[in-house]
Design an enzyme around this catalytic site. Structure first.
Site, PDB file in Angstrom:
ATOM      1  CE1 TYR A 178     -27.905  -5.061  11.973  1.00  0.00           C
ATOM      2  CE2 TYR A 178     -30.139  -4.939  11.601  1.00  0.00           C
ATOM      3  CZ  TYR A 178     -29.059  -5.639  12.093  1.00  0.00           C
ATOM      4  OH  TYR A 178     -29.271  -6.897  12.575  1.00  0.00           O
ATOM      5  N   GLY A 235     -19.032 -11.126  19.368  1.00  0.00           N
ATOM      6  CA  GLY A 235     -20.241 -10.354  19.941  1.00  0.00           C
ATOM      7  C   GLY A 235     -21.032 -11.002  20.946  1.00  0.00           C
TER       8      GLY A 235
HETATM    9  N1  SER Z   1     -33.739  -6.360  16.224  1.00  0.00           N
HETATM   10  C1  SER Z   1     -32.863  -5.758  15.302  1.00  0.00           C
HETATM   11  C2  SER Z   1     -33.048  -4.269  14.961  1.00  0.00           C
HETATM   12  O1  SER Z   1     -33.883  -3.617  15.436  1.00  0.00           O
HETATM   13  C3  SER Z   1     -33.537  -6.143  13.669  1.00  0.00           C
HETATM   14  O2  SER Z   1     -32.388  -6.915  13.214  1.00  0.00           O
HETATM   15  O3  SER Z   1     -32.108  -3.675  14.651  1.00  0.00           O
END
Ligand code: SER
Length: 316
Positions: A140, A9
């Protein structure tokens, strides 16, 4: 021992800046940056890598005698909600590949980024504690919470030295975020310095934990450099930088750009943000490896504006 570093990444918001910092720290020939697509602006050794491909990952590790992996490839919170199953597959497959290849080939240290997205509505919003029970609201967040458990498992079962941080939203002038719920806090600066109005996808009062890029990179390097016996958390450390709402950030930017305007049009990302903490208790990170953030809302805003203006002048 001469370290050899691999980053996945490396073309991302954090990865691109971390790559440069690791090149500086370890020497440009000791860092291999990888991503799905070629990355402009990353000098040094770069390889195309789909980290779901175990064989390709393994061949790079073996060929280059890699000693440390920084595994930054992942789909973020907002993008992830559009394709939950694909996001789960990518986030989990790549992590398990990294852990397995490290176990098999004796990689010494692994860095796995987790996120404030591991926390859900059940958590107390202010100074959310390290030991809070995790009930994430996004795929996520689920993949990060599960990843923390895998990291913990590989440390306990195989002694693999995996270290992890729960990043807040990362704000930096160097790169553009993609697919996160905290992205507005970078986008807003680009509009301000170009004298354009900003439409915010979160409501005015949505307070979220954030961190300036320089602090995020320093936290990562300090964690990875800390003596092994100091690391008492093998899931992931809470870290905190600052907390603010879009309105507070807007007012801070207005000090430099009095004519700057904002409108609010919350979308599906509002529901995600509403399940996240307002602020984070990072006392474990302070105690174990001396974490202290340097930037607050005011100094971050000053630095963002100064550096974005410089960049802008440079390219125009
Ligand atoms: N910055 C990330 C997101 O907004 C948080 O881990 O998904």
């Amino acid at each position: 021992m001469q370290e050899k570093i691999l980053i996945t990444g490396a073309g991302g918001q954090l990865g691109s800046v971390l790559t440069l910092n690791l090149q500086e720290k370890f020497g440009i020939n000791h860092v291999i940056a990888t991503d799905l697509y070629p990355s402009v602006g990353l000098g040094g050794h770069f390889e195309i890598l789909d980290a779901t491909d175990f064989q390709k990952l393994e061949s790079i590790i073996v060929k280059n005698s890699i000693t440390q992996i920084y595994h930054l490839a992942a789909v973020l919170s907002a993008s992830g909600e559009k394709t939950p199953v694909k996001t789960w597959d990518l986030n989990m497959k790549t992590l398990i590949n990294v852990l397995e290849v490290s176990r098999i080939h004796g990689v010494q240290k692994v860095f796995f980024p987790s996120s404030i997205a591991v926390f859900g509505n059940n958590a107390s919003k202010d100074h959310t504690s390290q030991d809070q029970f995790l009930l994430p609201s996004t795929i996520y967040g689920i993949s990060k919470a599960t990843g923390e458990n895998w990291a913990h498992y590989y440390y306990n079962k195989y002694g693999l030295d995996v270290r992890s941080l729960r990043y807040p939203g990362v704000i930096g002038y160097e790169s553009i975020p993609g697919g996160g719920t905290t992205d507005y806090a970078v986008d807003i600066f680009h509009k301000a310095i170009h004298n354009q109005p900003f439409e915010c996808f979160l409501s005015a009062s949505t307070q979220l934990p954030m961190i300036y890029m320089e602090d995020a990179i320093r936290a990562t390097i300090e964690l990875m450099d800390a003596p092994k016996q100091n690391i008492t958390i093998r899931s992931s450390y809470n870290i905190s930088g600052m907390s603010f709402s879009p309105n507070q950030l807007f007012l801070m930017i207005r000090k430099t750009y009095p004519k700057f305007t904002i409108t609010y049009k919350p979308d599906f990302r509002q529901q995600i943000a509403d399940t996240w903490p307002h602020s984070i208790d990072d006392s474990k990170a302070s105690k174990d490896w001396g974490w202290i953030p340097k930037y607050d809302l005011e100094s971050m805003t000053e630095s963002m504006i100064k550096n974005l203006k410089l960049k802008h002048q440079h390219y125009t």
